[in-house]
Scaffold this motif. Structure first.
Motif, short mmCIF file in Angstrom:
data_model
loop_
_atom_site.label_atom_id
_atom_site.label_comp_id
_atom_site.label_asym_id
_atom_site.label_seq_id
_atom_site.Cartn_x
_atom_site.Cartn_y
_atom_site.Cartn_z
N UNK A 24 -18.23 9.78 -65.89
CA UNK A 24 -18.93 8.43 -66.32
C UNK A 24 -18.84 7.43 -64.88
N UNK A 25 -19.63 6.57 -65.19
CA UNK A 25 -19.65 5.62 -63.97
C UNK A 25 -19.80 4.33 -64.87
N UNK A 26 -19.09 3.10 -64.55
CA UNK A 26 -18.26 3.00 -63.36
C UNK A 26 -16.91 3.51 -63.46
N UNK A 27 -16.21 4.04 -62.67
CA UNK A 27 -14.72 4.22 -62.47
C UNK A 27 -13.98 3.57 -61.63
N UNK A 28 -12.63 3.46 -61.82
CA UNK A 28 -11.66 2.89 -61.03
C UNK A 28 -10.96 3.82 -60.25
N UNK A 29 -10.25 3.49 -59.20
CA UNK A 29 -9.46 4.26 -58.68
C UNK A 29 -7.83 4.02 -59.01
N UNK A 30 -7.36 5.14 -59.31
CA UNK A 30 -5.80 5.26 -59.60
C UNK A 30 -5.45 6.16 -58.69
N UNK A 31 -4.04 6.04 -58.63
CA UNK A 31 -3.21 6.99 -57.80
C UNK A 31 -3.40 8.49 -58.11
N UNK A 32 -3.86 8.86 -59.13
CA UNK A 32 -4.36 10.14 -59.74
C UNK A 32 -5.78 10.49 -59.72
N UNK A 33 -6.51 9.38 -59.10
CA UNK A 33 -7.74 9.94 -58.92
C UNK A 33 -8.84 8.83 -59.53
N UNK A 34 -10.21 8.84 -59.60
CA UNK A 34 -10.97 7.93 -60.11
C UNK A 34 -11.07 8.39 -61.75
N UNK A 35 -11.19 7.28 -62.47
CA UNK A 35 -10.93 7.09 -63.84
C UNK A 35 -11.81 6.22 -64.57
N UNK A 36 -12.52 6.54 -65.59
CA UNK A 36 -13.21 5.66 -66.18
C UNK A 36 -12.31 4.91 -67.36
N UNK A 37 -12.81 3.92 -68.09
CA UNK A 37 -11.97 3.07 -69.00
C UNK A 37 -11.31 3.89 -70.06
N UNK A 38 -12.14 4.85 -70.56
CA UNK A 38 -11.70 5.86 -71.64
C UNK A 38 -10.66 6.75 -71.26
#
Length: 79
Positions: free
Chosen positions: A52-66
């Motif tokens: 899914x796009x857009x995604x945000x970077x978290x310490x565990x990787x790129x994640x979407x809002x869901x």
């Protein structure tokens, strides 16, 4: 103002009126290619990946809002 200072000022003003040299040593024009922007990052959750796009970077990787870490962690509390 002294006569010497007036002469220096007049010389500087004449110098400013001169056209610039055609080529300045050490300042050659260089063709710089345009920056190619990378594709946007996509969600890396699951197998197969969500993508899914857009995604945000978290310490565990790129994640979407869901699939953000607050919603997908495995920690459970006992009722």
């Amino acid at each position: 103002m002294t006569r010497a200072a007036e002469q220096r000022l007049a010389a500087m003003r004449r110098r400013l009126d001169e056209p610039p040299p055609e080529n300045v040593a050490g300042q050659l024009a260089v063709d710089v290619p345009a920056v190619v922007s990378p594709p946007p990052e996509s969600c890396g959750y699951g197998n197969p990946r969500c993508e899914a796009v857009p995604a945000r970077f978290y310490p565990c990787g790129w994640k979407c809002d869901e699939h953000q870490p607050a919603r997908t962690h495995r920690r459970r509390t006992n009722p």
